[in-house]
Design a protein around this motif. Structure first.
Motif, PDB file in Angstrom:
ATOM      1  N   LEU A 130      -1.607  -2.819   1.290  1.00 38.57           N
ATOM      2  CA  LEU A 130      -1.608  -2.238   0.059  1.00 38.57           C
ATOM      3  C   LEU A 130      -2.133  -0.881   0.057  1.00 38.57           C
ATOM      4  CD1 LEU A 130      -1.166  -3.746  -2.243  1.00 38.57           C
ATOM      5  CD2 LEU A 130      -3.734  -4.029  -2.645  1.00 38.57           C
ATOM      6  N   PRO A 139      -3.211  -1.023  -5.517  1.00 41.37           N
ATOM      7  CA  PRO A 139      -1.998  -0.245  -4.878  1.00 41.37           C
ATOM      8  C   PRO A 139      -1.533   1.215  -5.629  1.00 41.37           C
ATOM      9  CG  PRO A 139      -1.239  -1.975  -6.294  1.00 41.37           C
ATOM     10  CD  PRO A 139      -2.702  -2.165  -6.312  1.00 41.37           C
ATOM     11  N   THR A 186       3.633  -6.237  -3.446  1.00 41.75           N
ATOM     12  CA  THR A 186       2.103  -6.141  -4.179  1.00 41.75           C
ATOM     13  C   THR A 186       2.230  -6.582  -5.404  1.00 41.75           C
ATOM     14  OG1 THR A 186       3.049  -3.986  -5.051  1.00 41.75           O
ATOM     15  CG2 THR A 186       1.997  -3.833  -3.189  1.00 41.75           C
TER      16      THR A 186
END
Lengths: 132, 596
Positions: free
Chosen positions: A20, B62, A64
Motif C-alpha cells: 500500500l 493508500p 487496495t
C-alpha cells in the motif's frame, strides 16, 4: 535463517502487507466501498471486512480497499466500485459478505465481473420491485 | 497474514517526537479501537519524513495524504472523518504559502519534488523497528547476493566503479578505502561506522539511523565480507537516544534472523556489530580520536600515518565510513555502479543528504543529486527565506566549512566545487542566513564552538583558535584595530598548516571565508565601529526619528528608564542607559525607532 530462499519468502509476505505504501503499486485494482452513514447502516463495514479478508486469504497484494462517501443512491447500499486498470469501473449494489467474496474470486481474480450484482441488473430489478 | 486497507504513518524521528508525535500514536491507537477500526487500519511509527518544519507529520496510505502539524485534538477528526468515512480532512493537509495548489500526496509537494532519495529511501516509509519491512523493500538482498554470488574483490570493484565518495565530508573514494584495507594482510580487521555527528544543526546521520537502521547494519556486514573482517563497531552519540534504541532493536532482530552472527545466511562468513556510545565530544568525529575513544581512552587524535587501513582500532587494520556512506552501499550493489553514476556529476556521483536550517521556510532533511545548484535547494526545496528578508549567505560544512555569498549561489553542490570557493561539503549541515545575520558574529560563533571542542592535544588548535576568538570578540564589541584582519589571516593559515587533525585544520575556514566574501563587514566593525546587520549589540544604537508622535508607549515599556520625553512631543533615548533590548521597537506603532 539459513538461506536466501527464506529471506525471499519474508520479503514477499511482508510486501503484501505494506505494498500500500509503495509509489508504484503496479496494476493496482481498487475496491471502493461506500461508507457514509447510509452505507454503514446497511452493513457496509461487514462488506468491507469481507473484501479485506478475502484479499488477504488469496494474498492479492495489488488490491487496495478504500472507502468513500455517499453517492446518492442510498437505497442500493451497501455499494462498492471495482476499478480494474484498463477497464470500465463496475458498480455493485446491495452487497453482503458472500457477494463480496464472490466478487473477489470472479471479478478480481478471474476477470469476469459478476453481472447479477451490478447496478444495471440489481438496480433495474429494484426499480421494478418498487413499482409493484 | 492480515492485509490492512489503510496505513497511518506517524513520524517517530527526533524532531516530530519532540513536538509530540508519541502522544499522537497513543491517541490514534485509542481512537481506532473506539471506532473498531484497529483490525482494518494499521498504525506505523516511522523514521523522519524530512519536512521537520511541518511536524508532527502523519501520512495516510493508500491515498498518500500528507497531514502536517497534527495536534492530539486533530486525531479524533482524522479517525472519524478520514478513516471512518473516507473523507480527507482538508484543513489539516499540508499546504505551503509558496505553493499554488494544495499538496495532497508527497509527490505533489515542492519540498519532495526536487529530491532524489537513496540514503533516505526508507525513512518515513518503513517501520524501523520491524526487520520484515526492511526486507520487503529489498533489504538484505545486497548482502545475500554478495555472500553467495560475489567474491570480496568483486564487491570492492563495484563500489570503486560507482565512484562513491565519503559522505562524512572528506569525500575520499570509498572503494579505494575498502581496497586499501582489504590489501593489508591480517587475521583480524575491524569495520567502524562513524555516527558521531557533531556539526551544530546537522542531523542527517541521526535520521538515517532512526529511520533505516538495518541499511547501516547490512552495509557494514557487506564491508566486513569485502575487507575480511568479522567485527564491527558503531560509534554513536549518547545524545541520540531514539537512534541508539532503534539500532539496538535492529541488531537484536538481525541476530535472531541470522543476518548478524555466525555463518550468515548459511555461508562460512561471520560478522557481528557492537554499539559504542560517545559522550558528545566533537573531536571524536575525527577518525583517529574516535578509535582512541572506542579503545577506552580519552578521545584524542593521533598523527597520520599510520592510517586506519593499516593500524586502526586496537592497532589492527580498520575500515571506517560515515553512516550516510554505508546507507548508499546496499543500493549500489542491487542496482549497479552505472545506475549510481547516472545520478550526480562525473566527479561526485550519487546524492547527498543535507540538513537545511537557519533562516529558511522548510527546515528539514533533503536529499538531492550532486551537482544541484544551491539556489534550487534553498528556494525550490527550502521554500526561500521567511518574512521577505534578503538572502545573505549559506554556511555549509558546519564549523569546518565556510560561508557562500549570494553571488556564488548558482554553484553546483559537489565536493570539489565547494572547496574551490572556500567552503566544503562537510557532513551536510546547511545553514541559511539573511540580512539580519552579522557575518563577523557567525564566524565568531563557529570559532567559539571549535575553541570549546578542541581537545587540546596540539598547540596550533588549542592556543591558535583561542587567539583568533579573542580578536573576533574584540571586533564585535567595537574594539577592533587596524591590522586585526591581517593577524586573523596569518593565524588562520598557520593553524591550517600545522594542526594535528581535521578539527584544527578546518577550524579557521568560517573566518577565512567570511573575510574573503564579506570583508567590508569586518571593516565596518573595525573602522566605523558599526555593524551593518545591526546585530552586534555593543555597536548598536537605537534612535527615535521624527516619525515619533510622543505616544509614550516606548517610554512605559523601557525596563531601564532610558527613554525620556513628554507626551505628544518627540522622545529621545539616553544611549548610555540603553541596554538594546529592542522592547521599544516592538512596542512602537509608528516605526519611529530605528537601529543605527
Amino acid at each position: 535463517m539459513k538461506s536466501l530462499q527464506e529471506l525471499e519468502q519474508i520479503r514477499q509476505e511482508t510486501l503484501q502487507r505494506i505494498n500500500l505504501r509503495r509509489e508504484d503499486k503496479g496494476n493496482e485494482v481498487r475496491v471502493v466501498v461506500g461508507m457514509a452513514t447510509c452505507g454503514i447502516a446497511a452493513g457496509a463495514r461487514n462488506v468491507m471486512m469481507a473484501f479485506m479478508t478475502e484479499a488477504s486469504k488469496r494474498k492479492l497484494n495489488h488490491v487496495t480497499i478504500s472507502q468513500t462517501g455517499c453517492v446518492g443512491t442510498c437505497r442500493f447500499e451497501p455499494m462498492a466500485d471495482v476499478f480494474v486498470p484498463g477497464q470500465e469501473k463496475v458498480t455493485y449494489v446491495n452487497l453482503n459478505e458472500k457477494k463480496a467474496a464472490r466478487i473477489v474470486s470472479e471479478h478480481i481474480v478471474n476477470g469476469n465481473p459478476v453481472r447479477e450484482f451490478t447496478i444495471t441488473n440489481q438496480g433495474v430489478d429494484a426499480e421494478k420491485g418498487d413499482a409493484q | 497474514m492480515i492485509i490492512y486497507r489503510s496505513h497511518i504513518l506517524v513520524c517517530g524521528g527526533t524532531g516530530c517526537t519532540s513536538s509530540g508525535s508519541s502522544l499522537l500514536m497513543d491517541r490514534f491507537e485509542q481512537q481506532l479501537k473506539l471506532h473498531q477500526l484497529d483490525k482494518e487500519v494499521s498504525l506505523v511509527k516511522t523514521g523522519c519524513f524530512g519536512l521537520c518544519e511541518a511536524g508532527p507529520v502523519v501520512i495516510v496510505y493508500p491515498e498518500g495524504t500528507f497531514y502536517s502539524r497534527v495536534k492530539v485534538e486533530d486525531v479524533d477528526e482524522i479517525v472519524s472523518e478520514h478513516m471512518l468515512k473516507g473523507r480527507i480532512v482538508r484543513h489539516l493537509v499540508y499546504h505551503h504559502e509558496t505553493e499554488e495548489k494544495e499538496g495532497q500526496s508527497l509527490n505533489d509537494i515542492e519540498f519532495y519534488k526536487h529530491q532524489d532519495r537513496i540514503a533516505l529511501r526508507n525513512c518515513g516509509v518503513i517501520d524501523p523497528e520491524k526487520i520484515d519491512e526492511y526486507i520487503a523493500f529489498d533489504g538484505y538482498k545486497a548482502l545475500g547476493n554478495a555472500l553467495t554470488k560475489m567474491t570480496p574483490q568483486e564487491v570492492v570493484d563495484v563500489i570503486k566503479a560507482s565512484g562513491l565518495r565519503g559522505r562524512g565530508g572528506g569525500g575520499f573514494p570509498t572503494g579505494l578505502k575498502w581496497q586499501l584495507c582489504k590489501d593489508v594482510a591480517g587475521d583480524k580487521k575491524y569495520v567502524i561506522c562513524n555516527a558521531d555527528e557533531g556539526d551544530p544543526g546537522a542531523f542527517m546521520d541521526r535520521s538515517v539511523l532512526e529511520g533505516d537502521p538495518h541499511a547501516v547494519l547490512e552495509a557494514m556486514t557487506i564491508c566486513g565480507y569485502a575487507i575480511g573482517s568479522d567485527e564491527g563497531y558503531i560509534y554513536v552519540r549518547a545524545e541520540y537516544p531514539i537512534a541508539v534504541n532503534r539500532l539496538r532493536i535492529a541488531i537484536h532482530q538481525a541476530r535472531e534472523y541470522g543476518l548478524l552472527g555466525k555463518n550468515i545466511l548459511g555461508t562460512d562468513f561471520s560478522f557481528d556489530v557492537h554499539i559504542r556510545l560517545g559522550a558528545g565530544a566533537f573531536v571524536c568525529g575525527e577518525e583517529m580520536a574516535l578509535m582512541t575513544s572506542i579503545e577506552g581512552n580519552r578521545g584524542e587524535p593521533k598523527p597520520k600515518p599510520p592510517f586506519p587501513a593499516t593500524q586502526g582500532l586496537f592497532g589492527l587494520p580498520t575500515n571506517i565510513n560515515n553512516v550516510e556512506t554505508y546507507a548508499n552501499i546496499p543500493q549500489i550493489l542491487i542496482h549497479g555502479a552505472d545506475w549510481f553514476r547516472s545520478m550526480g556529476t562525473k566527479r561526485s556521483p550519487g546524492t547527498k543528504v543535507f540538513a537545511l536550517g537557519g533562516k529558511i521556510n522548510n527546515t528539514g532533511l533533503v536529499e538531492v543529486s550532486m551537482g544541484t545548484p544551491l539556489r534550487q535547494v534553498i528556494y525550490d526545496i527550502g521554500g526561500g527565506i521567511p518574512g521577505d528578508k534578503q538572502f545573505k549567505a549559506v554556511q555549509t560544512g558546519g564549523p569546518s566549512g565556510g560561508c557562500i555569498p549570494e553571488s556564488l549561489i548558482d554553484v553546483p553542490i559537489e565536493y570539489d566545487s565547494l572547496v574551490e570557493i572556500g567552503s566544503m561539503m562537510g557532513s551536510g549541515g546547511m545553514i541559511v542566513m539573511d540580512e539580519d545575520n552579522c557575518m563577523v558574529d557567525i564566524a565568531r560563533f563557529f570559532l567559539d564552538f571549535t575553541v570549546d571542542e578542541s581537545c587540546g592535544k596540539c598547540t596550533p588548535c588549542r592556543v591558535g583558535t583561542k587567539r583568533m576568538l579573542e580578536i573576533l570578540d574584540r571586533i564585535v564589541s567595537g574594539k577592533g584595530e587596524e591590522g586585526d584582519l591581517e593577524r586573523l589571516e596569518a593565524l588562520a593559515e598557520s593553524i591550517k598548516d600545522t594542526a594535528l587533525c581535521g578539527l584544527g585544520q578546518t577550524a579557521p575556514n568560517p573566518v577565512l571565508s567570511t573575510i574573503k566574501y564579506f570583508r567590508e563587514e569586518y571593516e565596518a566593525h573595525i573602522r566605523e565601529k558599526r555593524c551593518p546587520a545591526h546585530h552586534c549589540r555593543e555597536l548598536l544604537h537605537l534612535e527615535i526619528t521624527d516619525k515619533c508622535r510622543g505616544c509614550t508607549a516606548c517610554f512605559r515599556v523601557c525596563p531601564v528608564g532610558a527613554i525620556t520625553g513628554t507626551a505628544r512631543e518627540k522622545h529621545s533615548i539616553d544611549v548610555s542607559k540603553c541596554i538594546k533590548c529592542n522592547s521599544c521597537i516592538e512596542k512602537c506603532h509608528f516605526d519611529a525607532i530605528i537601529k543605527v
